[in-house]
Design a protein around this motif. Structure first.
Motif, PDB file in Angstrom:
ATOM      1  N   GLY A  69      20.706  32.195   7.687  1.00  0.00           N
ATOM      2  CA  GLY A  69      21.158  32.597   8.990  1.00  0.00           C
ATOM      3  C   GLY A  69      20.892  31.722  10.119  1.00  0.00           C
ATOM      4  O   GLY A  69      20.962  32.038  11.451  1.00  0.00           O
ATOM      5  N   ARG A 161      22.652  44.984  17.622  1.00  0.00           N
ATOM      6  CA  ARG A 161      22.893  45.071  15.971  1.00  0.00           C
ATOM      7  C   ARG A 161      23.039  43.915  15.395  1.00  0.00           C
ATOM      8  O   ARG A 161      24.058  43.902  14.707  1.00  0.00           O
ATOM      9  N   GLU A 163      22.996  41.057  12.581  1.00  0.00           N
ATOM     10  CA  GLU A 163      22.966  41.243  10.995  1.00  0.00           C
ATOM     11  C   GLU A 163      21.374  40.581  10.698  1.00  0.00           C
ATOM     12  O   GLU A 163      20.876  39.882  11.429  1.00  0.00           O
ATOM     13  N   ARG A 164      20.940  41.288   9.505  1.00  0.00           N
ATOM     14  CA  ARG A 164      19.571  40.864   9.275  1.00  0.00           C
ATOM     15  C   ARG A 164      19.202  39.483   9.393  1.00  0.00           C
ATOM     16  O   ARG A 164      18.114  39.390   9.890  1.00  0.00           O
ATOM     17  N   ASP A 165      19.917  38.486   8.591  1.00  0.00           N
ATOM     18  CA  ASP A 165      19.433  37.232   8.409  1.00  0.00           C
ATOM     19  C   ASP A 165      19.554  36.596   9.787  1.00  0.00           C
ATOM     20  O   ASP A 165      18.650  35.632  10.271  1.00  0.00           O
ATOM     21  N   GLN A 167      19.321  38.063  12.749  1.00  0.00           N
ATOM     22  CA  GLN A 167      18.044  38.366  13.662  1.00  0.00           C
ATOM     23  C   GLN A 167      16.859  37.755  13.413  1.00  0.00           C
ATOM     24  O   GLN A 167      16.070  37.231  14.148  1.00  0.00           O
ATOM     25  N   GLU A 223      20.205  45.826   4.791  1.00  0.00           N
ATOM     26  CA  GLU A 223      20.245  45.860   6.090  1.00  0.00           C
ATOM     27  C   GLU A 223      19.551  46.977   7.185  1.00  0.00           C
ATOM     28  O   GLU A 223      18.582  47.027   7.976  1.00  0.00           O
ATOM     29  N   ARG A 227      16.217  47.296   9.480  1.00  0.00           N
ATOM     30  CA  ARG A 227      16.118  47.763  10.587  1.00  0.00           C
ATOM     31  C   ARG A 227      15.209  48.849  10.793  1.00  0.00           C
ATOM     32  O   ARG A 227      14.525  49.110  12.052  1.00  0.00           O
TER      33      ARG A 227
END
Length: 253
Positions: A69, A161, A163-165, A167, A223, A227
């Protein structure tokens, strides 16, 4: 500042191991987790130096084990802001009231993060490059004060918010850049001394395997689970900060 008793050494190693796993899993929070152990038994100046060293070591490990990411345009405002903030934090170390800092930050995390965890349908915050830079400045200041570079940027990315990768990439690379600058300034200004080196030699190997294990667990997270873990860690960090700061503040009354 010489190496202390066997109890101090054990606590130092345990704190590094737990913090290394958490940082490998989440991309941040080494300093917050480690300080929840070290604040009770180590000299504050040594604890701060170890926090920055351990955080930087963990980010170097993560840079080779988790590479997803990455986006330079997304990262740049955070880093540029952080580079302005780190010198301010380093300059404030000799005069800063760490107990009040921990109490205010801990209260913020304890109040806000559980709200985000429970209220799943809160609208995402609309960010901007300017806002990202301001958060970067705040993260840089906190990094200079004690290696807490990732706390506010992580909270900000969660509010947006991301996205996981995405962030993880922002926090991991922001932390790496800020901690490298912070450690260089600590060395140049004399915050890190030769007497601290044996303690560094305990922290580095103690956190190595836990950091790699945490990074391995991260790759299997969804995801939603990621969080939940991030917000849970931020909340727990807030509780730990309050637990270490409030008794000291009350003793002043």
């Amino acid at each position: 500042m010489e190496l202390g008793s066997s109890t101090q050494i054990a606590v130092m190693a345990l704190g590094a191991a737990c913090a290394g796993f958490v940082q490998g899993l989440s991309g941040f929070a080494f300093g917050l987790v480690a300080m929840s152990f070290w604040a009770w038994v180590l000299d504050p100046r040594l604890a701060v130096a170890l926090s920055v060293f351990g955080s930087l070591t963990g980010q170097l490990i993560a840079a080779f084990s988790v590479r997803r990411g990455f986006n330079w345009r997304r990262l740049a405002p955070f880093v540029l802001g952080g580079l302005a903030g780190v010198p301010l934090g380093v300059a404030a170390v000799p005069w800063f009231d760490m107990d009040w800092f921990k109490a205010v930050l801990g209260a913020l995390l304890v109040l806000w993060c559980p709200t985000m965890l429970v209220a799943r349908h809160l609208p995402a915050v609309r960010g901007s490059r300017a806002a990202d830079a301001v958060v970067g400045v705040a993260g840089g200041v906190m990094g200079g004060l004690g290696g807490f570079t990732g706390t506010l940027p992580t909270l900000w990315c969660t509010l947006r918010r991301m996205e996981r990768d995405a962030q993880r990439a922002v926090i991991q690379n922001f932390n790496l850049a800020m901690l490298a600058v912070t450690m260089a300034m600590y060395l140049a200004s004399g915050v890190v001394t030769r007497a601290m080196l044996p303690s560094f030699a305990i922290v580095a190997p103690a956190m190595l395997v836990p950091s790699l294990l945490g990074a391995r667990v991260y790759t299997g997270l969804s995801e939603a689970r990621f969080r939940q873990i991030v917000l849970g860690l931020l909340t727990a960090s807030g509780v730990a900060l309050l637990a270490s700061a409030v008794p000291r503040l009350l003793a002043r009354v």
